[in-house]
Write a protein that holds these residues in place. Structure first.
Motif, PDB file in Angstrom:
ATOM      1  N   LEU A 232       6.569  -1.302   2.504  1.00  0.00           N
ATOM      2  CA  LEU A 232       5.922  -2.267   3.381  1.00  0.00           C
ATOM      3  C   LEU A 232       5.929  -3.673   2.815  1.00  0.00           C
ATOM      4  O   LEU A 232       5.349  -4.583   3.418  1.00  0.00           O
ATOM      5  CB  LEU A 232       4.473  -1.832   3.662  1.00  0.00           C
ATOM      6  N   ARG A 233       6.533  -3.849   1.638  1.00  0.00           N
ATOM      7  CA  ARG A 233       6.639  -5.167   1.012  1.00  0.00           C
ATOM      8  C   ARG A 233       5.266  -5.783   0.770  1.00  0.00           C
ATOM      9  O   ARG A 233       5.053  -6.988   0.952  1.00  0.00           O
ATOM     10  CB  ARG A 233       7.495  -6.103   1.858  1.00  0.00           C
ATOM     11  N   VAL A 234       4.334  -4.947   0.372  1.00  0.00           N
ATOM     12  CA  VAL A 234       2.998  -5.422   0.069  1.00  0.00           C
ATOM     13  C   VAL A 234       3.026  -6.148  -1.268  1.00  0.00           C
ATOM     14  O   VAL A 234       3.628  -5.658  -2.226  1.00  0.00           O
ATOM     15  CB  VAL A 234       2.000  -4.244   0.008  1.00  0.00           C
ATOM     16  N   PRO A 235       2.392  -7.317  -1.380  1.00  0.00           N
ATOM     17  CA  PRO A 235       2.367  -8.010  -2.668  1.00  0.00           C
ATOM     18  C   PRO A 235       1.684  -7.173  -3.742  1.00  0.00           C
ATOM     19  O   PRO A 235       0.838  -6.327  -3.446  1.00  0.00           O
ATOM     20  CB  PRO A 235       1.548  -9.281  -2.390  1.00  0.00           C
ATOM     21  N   ALA A 236       2.048  -7.401  -4.974  1.00  0.00           N
ATOM     22  CA  ALA A 236       1.381  -6.731  -6.083  1.00  0.00           C
ATOM     23  C   ALA A 236      -0.087  -7.105  -6.088  1.00  0.00           C
ATOM     24  O   ALA A 236      -0.467  -8.192  -5.644  1.00  0.00           O
ATOM     25  CB  ALA A 236       2.029  -7.131  -7.408  1.00  0.00           C
TER      26      ALA A 236
END
Length: 441
Positions: A92-96
């Motif tokens: 989902l390309r969630v930020p770290a």
């Protein structure tokens, strides 16, 4: 509108396995990346520690981002949670976590804050002979965080007193009971609409659960723009216990994605969908919708010749979306307004439901023209190419499923229903007229 900066890729539910492979149920849960140390059951029903196959709705700062899946081992919930978190960052390309700043995510709509003295929202649940499901639905509805609500249960042509007694004994001080003796979902919705005191009427089904923030997200959308006349929300599966339930998700389900969108009568030229502006199924579903009370009342309510319980089997929600938009209002989709639906559990019920979708859509198109005869020419111009694209999309979607043969059968059932839809609407109109005349005799 879809925002170009919202680059998250919505994850689809896992595709069903082939008939020859034993089906593995999936437990549906929520994973909040702000509190990844626990998983929660849908509808605000508390923490769970599942094992086996798991499908998780991922949230960040309260916003739903998408779906991910993983397989857990009994007695090792921590490993499952880590696997789901890793999948969220990967898929989902969630930020770290160190870079995920709190607050609204880029591209999210509906971020307006609801004032402390916000409008009253009437939650209307129409039901018929579903006592156990209704109780779970009402528990989730009464768990909503928005403070200015009233709840109405419309008991539609019941065969017994179970619903009346349930409300009387368990929810007497919190839920109003209204009896509607004539079968038909549109008629039941109108009965609830007539009894409503709120400025906004929010509708969900008796086989659904709603998120604690459901009403708040709906009200915030209305507060953000006076031109919004209708708001729909994200509908996800509450359970994937059977092959039929997962086949429904594979076929399309109810979910409309994880990015907000607004529609007006003049949006687009139909290039991506020849049936625009008639293709209102993309807006959402009646299991998760809210309307400004004065707007839907001003339109005469729901067409009682449509909806479950009539020959049309559905379409009352689609016609409401269409008439709201045609009257000059905006229809808004807000994925932050989450509801969870318990799909049909057997293949026979699923095929019947999909056939009903086709009937309801055909009936809705017919009703739209009956309400506005001038629309027959633009609709007739769009139908051939629109139906061809619609049918091709169904075949493509079905062909990618593990149960491809079943999927193609569902496509045929829906198309058969679509062809019957116009007849069903005319039959329903005539039946209502006959009943009205007999009632006056």
């Amino acid at each position: 509108m879809m925002n170009g900066h919202d680059r998250r890729t919505p994850a689809a539910c896992p595709r069903p396995v082939a008939r020859t492979t034993p089906y593995t149920p999936a437990r549906v849960v929520e994973l909040d990346l702000d509190a990844p140390e626990q998983l929660c059951a849908p509808g605000g029903l508390g923490p769970v520690d599942p094992d086996g196959r798991v499908l998780a709705l991922v949230r960040l700062h309260g916003h739903p981002l998408g779906l991910v899946s993983a397989t857990g081992t009994a007695g090792d919930p921590a490993t499952l949670r880590r696997a789901l978190v890793a999948a969220a960052h990967r898929e989902l390309r969630v930020p770290a976590p160190s870079t995920a700043a709190p607050g609204p995510l880029p591209g999210r709509a509906g971020s307006a804050r609801v004032p402390a003295d916000g409008p009253t929202a009437t939650i209307i649940v129409c039901t018929r002979d579903r006592g156990p499901m209704l109780r779970e639905c009402l528990d989730s509805v009464l768990g909503t965080a928005y403070p200015h609500t009233e709840v109405i249960v419309v008991d539609n042509a019941p065969s017994d007193d179970v619903t009346r007694e349930l409300v009387r004994t368990c929810y007497a001080d919190r839920v109003r009971y209204v009896h509607e003796p004539v079968a038909g979902l549109a008629r039941a919705r109108n009965t609830g609409l007539a009894a409503a005191r709120g400025e906004i009427c929010a509708f969900t089904d008796d086989d659904a659960l709603v998120d604690p923030g459901w009403v708040t997200a709906m009200v915030a959308a209305f507060a953000s723009d006076d031109r919004i006349g209708c708001v729909t929300g994200l509908v996800l599966p509450a359970e994937l216990d059977t092959p039929a339930q997962e086949a429904f998700e594979s076929y399309g389900g109810y979910a409309k994605g994880f990015a907000p969108h607004d529609w007006t009568w003049h949006d687009g030229d139909g290039a991506d969908d020849p049936l625009l502006p008639f293709a209102v199924g993309r807006f959402g579903t009646g299991a998760n919708m809210a309307l400004r009370t004065e707007v839907i009342r001003g339109l005469g309510g729901f067409d009682e010749a449509t909806g479950a319980g009539t020959p049309t089997r559905g379409g009352e929600d689609l016609l409401a979306f269409f008439r709201v938009m045609e009257a000059g209002y905006t229809v808004a989709y807000r994925p932050d307004a989450v509801a969870w639906h318990r799909h049909r559990r057997t293949d026979a019920d699923l095929r019947n439901q999909i056939y009903g979708f086709g009937v309801g859509f055909g009936a809705y198109l017919t009703a739209a023209v009956v309400h506005r005869p001038r629309l027959i020419v633009p609709l007739a111009r769009r139908v051939p190419r629109g139906l061809h694209q619609w049918h091709s999309a169904r075949r493509t979607r079905s062909g990618t499923a593990g149960r491809a043969g079943e999927g193609l059968h569902l496509g045929r059932k829906e198309f058969q229903g679509l062809l019957y839809g116009p007849i069903s609407y005319l039959v329903s109109v005539r039946r209502r007229h006959t009943h009205r005349v007999e009632g006056m005799a």
